[in-house]
Design an enzyme around this catalytic site. Structure first.
Site, PDB file in Angstrom:
ATOM      1  N   LYS A  54       0.876  -1.221  -0.038  1.00 51.19           N
ATOM      2  CA  LYS A  54       0.067   0.023   0.073  1.00 51.19           C
ATOM      3  C   LYS A  54       0.817   1.302  -0.004  1.00 51.19           C
ATOM      4  O   LYS A  54       0.711   2.013  -0.867  1.00 51.19           O
ATOM      5  CB  LYS A  54      -0.873  -0.061   1.364  1.00 51.19           C
ATOM      6  CG  LYS A  54      -1.379   1.539   1.505  1.00 51.19           C
ATOM      7  CD  LYS A  54      -2.397   1.392   2.793  1.00 51.19           C
ATOM      8  CE  LYS A  54      -1.820   1.756   4.006  1.00 51.19           C
ATOM      9  NZ  LYS A  54      -1.396   3.132   4.169  1.00 51.19           N
ATOM     10  N   ASN A  55       1.846   1.427   0.739  1.00 54.29           N
ATOM     11  CA  ASN A  55       2.577   2.609   1.261  1.00 54.29           C
ATOM     12  C   ASN A  55       3.669   2.703  -0.164  1.00 54.29           C
ATOM     13  O   ASN A  55       4.402   3.910  -0.157  1.00 54.29           O
ATOM     14  CB  ASN A  55       3.362   2.684   2.440  1.00 54.29           C
ATOM     15  CG  ASN A  55       2.432   2.812   3.514  1.00 54.29           C
ATOM     16  OD1 ASN A  55       1.199   2.811   3.190  1.00 54.29           O
ATOM     17  ND2 ASN A  55       2.722   2.478   4.918  1.00 54.29           N
ATOM     18  N   CYS A  91      -5.172   8.013   9.253  1.00 51.48           N
ATOM     19  CA  CYS A  91      -5.291   7.357  10.397  1.00 51.48           C
ATOM     20  C   CYS A  91      -5.005   8.325  11.560  1.00 51.48           C
ATOM     21  O   CYS A  91      -4.071   9.276  11.262  1.00 51.48           O
ATOM     22  CB  CYS A  91      -4.363   6.134  10.756  1.00 51.48           C
ATOM     23  SG  CYS A  91      -5.123   4.715   9.994  1.00 51.48           S
ATOM     24  N   ARG A 121      -0.302  15.185  12.592  1.00 51.78           N
ATOM     25  CA  ARG A 121       0.324  14.958  11.562  1.00 51.78           C
ATOM     26  C   ARG A 121       0.463  16.071  10.601  1.00 51.78           C
ATOM     27  O   ARG A 121      -0.047  16.277   9.637  1.00 51.78           O
ATOM     28  CB  ARG A 121      -0.392  13.920  10.768  1.00 51.78           C
ATOM     29  CG  ARG A 121      -0.384  12.442  11.787  1.00 51.78           C
ATOM     30  CD  ARG A 121      -0.988  11.307  10.814  1.00 51.78           C
ATOM     31  NE  ARG A 121      -0.184  10.402   9.934  1.00 51.78           N
ATOM     32  CZ  ARG A 121      -0.587   9.518   9.202  1.00 51.78           C
ATOM     33  NH1 ARG A 121      -1.647   8.807   9.459  1.00 51.78           N
ATOM     34  NH2 ARG A 121       0.340   8.945   8.517  1.00 51.78           N
ATOM     35  N   ILE A 171       2.077  18.924   8.138  1.00 54.02           N
ATOM     36  CA  ILE A 171       2.811  18.895   6.879  1.00 54.02           C
ATOM     37  C   ILE A 171       3.881  20.094   6.521  1.00 54.02           C
ATOM     38  O   ILE A 171       4.257  20.420   5.663  1.00 54.02           O
ATOM     39  CB  ILE A 171       1.841  18.917   5.667  1.00 54.02           C
ATOM     40  CG1 ILE A 171       0.952  20.094   5.837  1.00 54.02           C
ATOM     41  CG2 ILE A 171       1.052  17.567   5.343  1.00 54.02           C
ATOM     42  CD1 ILE A 171       0.178  20.424   4.293  1.00 54.02           C
ATOM     43  N   ASP A 192       4.666   0.853  12.082  1.00 57.04           N
ATOM     44  CA  ASP A 192       3.336   0.038  11.468  1.00 57.04           C
ATOM     45  C   ASP A 192       3.235  -1.189  12.027  1.00 57.04           C
ATOM     46  O   ASP A 192       1.992  -1.970  11.932  1.00 57.04           O
ATOM     47  CB  ASP A 192       3.550   0.123  10.064  1.00 57.04           C
ATOM     48  CG  ASP A 192       3.306   1.645   9.468  1.00 57.04           C
ATOM     49  OD1 ASP A 192       3.073   2.501  10.033  1.00 57.04           O
ATOM     50  OD2 ASP A 192       3.588   1.740   8.144  1.00 57.04           O
ATOM     51  N   ILE A 204       7.437   7.330  16.976  1.00 60.10           N
ATOM     52  CA  ILE A 204       7.156   7.979  15.548  1.00 60.10           C
ATOM     53  C   ILE A 204       6.038   8.934  15.682  1.00 60.10           C
ATOM     54  O   ILE A 204       5.975  10.090  15.335  1.00 60.10           O
ATOM     55  CB  ILE A 204       7.044   7.010  14.421  1.00 60.10           C
ATOM     56  CG1 ILE A 204       8.326   6.191  14.332  1.00 60.10           C
ATOM     57  CG2 ILE A 204       6.714   7.677  13.076  1.00 60.10           C
ATOM     58  CD1 ILE A 204       9.700   6.612  14.168  1.00 60.10           C
ATOM     59  N   ARG A 220      -8.691  -0.475   4.631  1.00 52.67           N
ATOM     60  CA  ARG A 220      -7.692   0.657   3.911  1.00 52.67           C
ATOM     61  C   ARG A 220      -6.214  -0.174   3.517  1.00 52.67           C
ATOM     62  O   ARG A 220      -5.669   0.468   2.591  1.00 52.67           O
ATOM     63  CB  ARG A 220      -7.591   1.621   4.709  1.00 52.67           C
ATOM     64  CG  ARG A 220      -8.958   2.610   4.897  1.00 52.67           C
ATOM     65  CD  ARG A 220      -8.901   3.935   5.540  1.00 52.67           C
ATOM     66  NE  ARG A 220      -7.318   4.138   5.177  1.00 52.67           N
ATOM     67  CZ  ARG A 220      -6.126   4.814   6.080  1.00 52.67           C
ATOM     68  NH1 ARG A 220      -6.602   4.772   7.479  1.00 52.67           N
ATOM     69  NH2 ARG A 220      -5.100   5.198   5.654  1.00 52.67           N
TER      70      ARG A 220
HETATM   71  N1  EPU Z   1       5.947  14.870  10.713  1.00 47.88           N
HETATM   72  C1  EPU Z   1       6.065  16.320  11.083  1.00 47.88           C
HETATM   73  N2  EPU Z   1       6.028  17.466  10.165  1.00 47.88           N
HETATM   74  C2  EPU Z   1       5.928  16.649   8.815  1.00 47.88           C
HETATM   75  C3  EPU Z   1       6.033  15.566   8.269  1.00 47.88           C
HETATM   76  C4  EPU Z   1       5.874  14.554   9.333  1.00 47.88           C
HETATM   77  O1  EPU Z   1       5.899  16.658  12.118  1.00 47.88           O
HETATM   78  O2  EPU Z   1       5.665  17.655   7.736  1.00 47.88           O
HETATM   79  C5  EPU Z   1       6.001  14.093  11.969  1.00 47.88           C
HETATM   80  C6  EPU Z   1       4.737  13.106  11.962  1.00 47.88           C
HETATM   81  O3  EPU Z   1       3.700  13.719  12.485  1.00 47.88           O
HETATM   82  C7  EPU Z   1       5.079  11.938  12.831  1.00 47.88           C
HETATM   83  C8  EPU Z   1       6.398  11.725  12.011  1.00 47.88           C
HETATM   84  O4  EPU Z   1       6.978  12.962  11.328  1.00 47.88           O
HETATM   85  O5  EPU Z   1       5.127  12.156  14.024  1.00 47.88           O
HETATM   86  C9  EPU Z   1       6.737  10.798  11.038  1.00 47.88           C
HETATM   87  O6  EPU Z   1       5.893  11.105   9.810  1.00 47.88           O
HETATM   88  P1  EPU Z   1       5.909  10.601   8.323  1.00 47.88           P
HETATM   89  O7  EPU Z   1       6.097  11.874   7.500  1.00 47.88           O
HETATM   90  O8  EPU Z   1       7.264   9.790   8.529  1.00 47.88           O
HETATM   91  O9  EPU Z   1       4.982   9.620   8.156  1.00 47.88           O
HETATM   92  P2  EPU Z   1       3.833   9.567   6.832  1.00 47.88           P
HETATM   93  O10 EPU Z   1       4.479   9.711   5.678  1.00 47.88           O
HETATM   94  O11 EPU Z   1       2.587  10.396   7.322  1.00 47.88           O
HETATM   95  C10 EPU Z   1       4.163   7.055   6.169  1.00 47.88           C
HETATM   96  C11 EPU Z   1       3.346   5.996   6.453  1.00 47.88           C
HETATM   97  C12 EPU Z   1       2.588   5.618   7.493  1.00 47.88           C
HETATM   98  C13 EPU Z   1       4.028   5.066   8.407  1.00 47.88           C
HETATM   99  C14 EPU Z   1       4.969   6.333   8.630  1.00 47.88           C
HETATM  100  C15 EPU Z   1       6.307   6.051   9.286  1.00 47.88           C
HETATM  101  C16 EPU Z   1       2.145   6.130   3.799  1.00 47.88           C
HETATM  102  C17 EPU Z   1       0.855   6.369   3.192  1.00 47.88           C
HETATM  103  N3  EPU Z   1       2.022   6.156   5.524  1.00 47.88           N
HETATM  104  O12 EPU Z   1       3.389   8.334   7.081  1.00 47.88           O
HETATM  105  O13 EPU Z   1       1.909   4.375   7.418  1.00 47.88           O
HETATM  106  O14 EPU Z   1       3.439   4.902   9.790  1.00 47.88           O
HETATM  107  O15 EPU Z   1       5.228   6.817   7.123  1.00 47.88           O
HETATM  108  O16 EPU Z   1       6.770   4.799   8.775  1.00 47.88           O
HETATM  109  O17 EPU Z   1       3.510   5.754   3.428  1.00 47.88           O
HETATM  110  C18 EPU Z   1       0.223   2.860   7.987  1.00 47.88           C
HETATM  111  O18 EPU Z   1       0.398   2.248   6.762  1.00 47.88           O
HETATM  112  O19 EPU Z   1      -0.621   2.244   8.594  1.00 47.88           O
HETATM  113  C19 EPU Z   1       0.872   4.140   8.101  1.00 47.88           C
HETATM  114  C20 EPU Z   1       0.272   4.996   8.927  1.00 47.88           C
END
Ligand code: EPU
Length: 419
Positions: free
Chosen positions: A22-23, A116, A121, A123, A308, A330, A400
């Site tokens: 998925k990811n 989720c 979270r 950006i 995850d 995380i 999902r």
């Molecule tokens: N973060 C910030 N600012 C940002 C971006 C991230 O503070 O601009 C923080 C987040 O709040 C979090 C940490 O950094 O505390 C890590 O977030 P990251 O950006 O690495 O995660 P993501 O891209 O939102 C992806 C996966 C998640 C997985 C995480 C960590 C996808 C679609 N989602 O999320 O997958 O847990 O990386 O490995 O790739 C899942 O599949 O169940 C899932 C949640």
């Protein structure tokens, strides 16, 4: 609203062919926006998040059709640069379209993504990087508009304060067709990022260093279409391994990513399960009682223990002999599944980032609600090991991320039905 009804106590035995990741599929589908032509994605998992990504592609003017585990995406005629709010809300990965749309059209309008609920979270890292690459960013009542005044983004040297998966992917997507070179320091190293980069290279992109903490992207004018097979899902793999460890039995995972799953399997092995690997197969056998994991299990960016897989491993350790401790580093709020496990008889104490699990002899069935994707999967892991019947509600969370979840479990002899 559908439920899973799970009756525990049956050993799981058999072989499973893993679904595509998925990811990895979601950012690759977003990457297709950059391609002036047709892409054929094989092993594209049949998941509600993938259907949401297809809807976003179609509303941008790309032609996306899904059938038989393949996605055919023709982005020749992209005409839109706006993602409607309701599509943004459907999943977190909607944010991946931002970098790709900017790279293709020079502007993008969107709102804060859903996904989720694992704590805040933001950006901010995505936006700060795009701004360094030349984007002018305005926020009008929650609708965010990014615009490259010169039409094309420009390469930049970037350093992330944390190796965010999504920010690393978005920057790469915006950089592949930018003018000049982009360097990302402290980049995330997750295997799914490497898969997206392999796809982009098949389309003509110039990217080096993915899988390491410094990624260098040299912008090219245009990308061309290709055929690409999406990597297997290491987290779905971890989930089915956890299920067999919890319920007892023997599992052969075919089509598995062995090295990428190692941060999980090396910890699972400490519970006393036999785990053997050969090429792209992982074999697990659980005979006797499970043992607690002695060392603190700290979730970390790859190649650390994956956040995850925290919930599904916890569902195994709740019936292990002894005490195990997790540290979630995380996300701020990724223990929401613990209440359901406690309702099933588990002894778990959450203290901030830490969760202390004192193993109990057995769990019992209960009425529980899935809280998020991996938390919901953990409830299924626990339910298959428990005495009696469990009803898991809100299973749209599970749909999902897991393709034909109940079919996979039934094929191993597990008792689960959807109603
Ligand atoms: N973060 C910030 N600012 C940002 C971006 C991230 O503070 O601009 C923080 C987040 O709040 C979090 C940490 O950094 O505390 C890590 O977030 P990251 O950006 O690495 O995660 P993501 O891209 O939102 C992806 C996966 C998640 C997985 C995480 C960590 C996808 C679609 N989602 O999320 O997958 O847990 O990386 O490995 O790739 C899942 O599949 O169940 C899932 C949640």
């Amino acid at each position: 609203m559908q439920n899973f009804i799970v009756t525990g106590g049956t050993r799981l035995c058999g072989e499973l062919e893993l679904q595509g990741s998925k990811n990895s599929a979601l950012p690759i589908m977003a990457a297709c926006v950059l391609v002036s032509g047709k892409c054929l994605l094989k092993s594209c998992p049949r998941l509600t998040d993938v259907y949401s990504a297809a809807r976003i592609l179609n509303c941008l003017g790309c032609k996306c059709s899904l059938s038989g585990g393949c996605a055919e995406i023709d982005s020749t005629g992209v005409y839109g640069s706006e993602i409607p709010e309701e599509l943004m809300r459907e999943m977190r990965s909607s944010i991946m379209f931002m970098g790709a749309i900017l790279g293709r059209t020079g502007e993008c309008t969107f709102s804060i993504p859903g996904g989720c609920e694992l704590g805040p979270r933001p950006i901010d890292m995505h936006l700060a990087a795009l701004s360094k690459m030349g984007a002018e960013i305005t926020d009008t009542g929650g609708r965010i508009c990014c615009r490259m005044p010169k039409g094309r983004s420009k390469g930049a040297r970037l350093s992330l304060s944390f190796p965010s998966v999504g920010a690393t992917e978005n920057i790469i997507l915006c950089a592949v067709t930018a003018e000049g070179e982009t360097v990302i320091n402290n980049a995330a190293r997750e295997p799914e990022i490497c898969d997206m980069c392999r796809f982009l290279r098949s389309c003509g992109a110039k990217i080096k260093g993915d899988g390491e903490s410094c990624i260098v992207i040299e912008g090219v004018e245009k990308l061309h279409g290709c055929e690409y097979r999406i990597m297997p899902d290491r987290i779905a793999g971890a989930t089915y391994l956890a299920m067999t460890a919890a319920a007892g039995g023997e599992l052969i995972l075919k089509n598995a990513c062995v090295p990428e799953t190692e941060p999980f399997t090396t910890v699972l092995e400490q519970t006393g399960c036999g785990i053997y690997t050969a090429e792209n197969r992982i074999y697990l056998r659980r005979g006797g009682r499970l043992k607690a994991v002695k060392d603190r299990i700290r979730t970390m960016p790859h190649p650390g223990f994956p956040t995850d897989a925290q919930a599904v491993l916890m569902a195994v350790l709740v019936t292990a002999d002894g005490t195990s401790v997790f540290e979630e580093n995380i996300f701020d709020c990724r223990y929401r599944h613990t209440d359901a496990l406690i309702k099933m008889g588990a002894d778990i104490q959450v203290m901030g980032k830490a969760a202390v699990i004192r193993g109990v002899p057995r769990l019992h069935g209960a009425d529980v609600e899935a809280t998020d994707l991996r938390g919901g999967a953990a409830m299924a892991v626990a339910a298959l090991a428990a005495e009696g019947t469990t009803r898991i509600g809100s299973i749209s969370h599970i749909d999902r991320g897991y393709e034909r979840f109940e079919e996979a479990i039934t094929s191993l002899g597990g008792k689960i039905r959807r109603e």
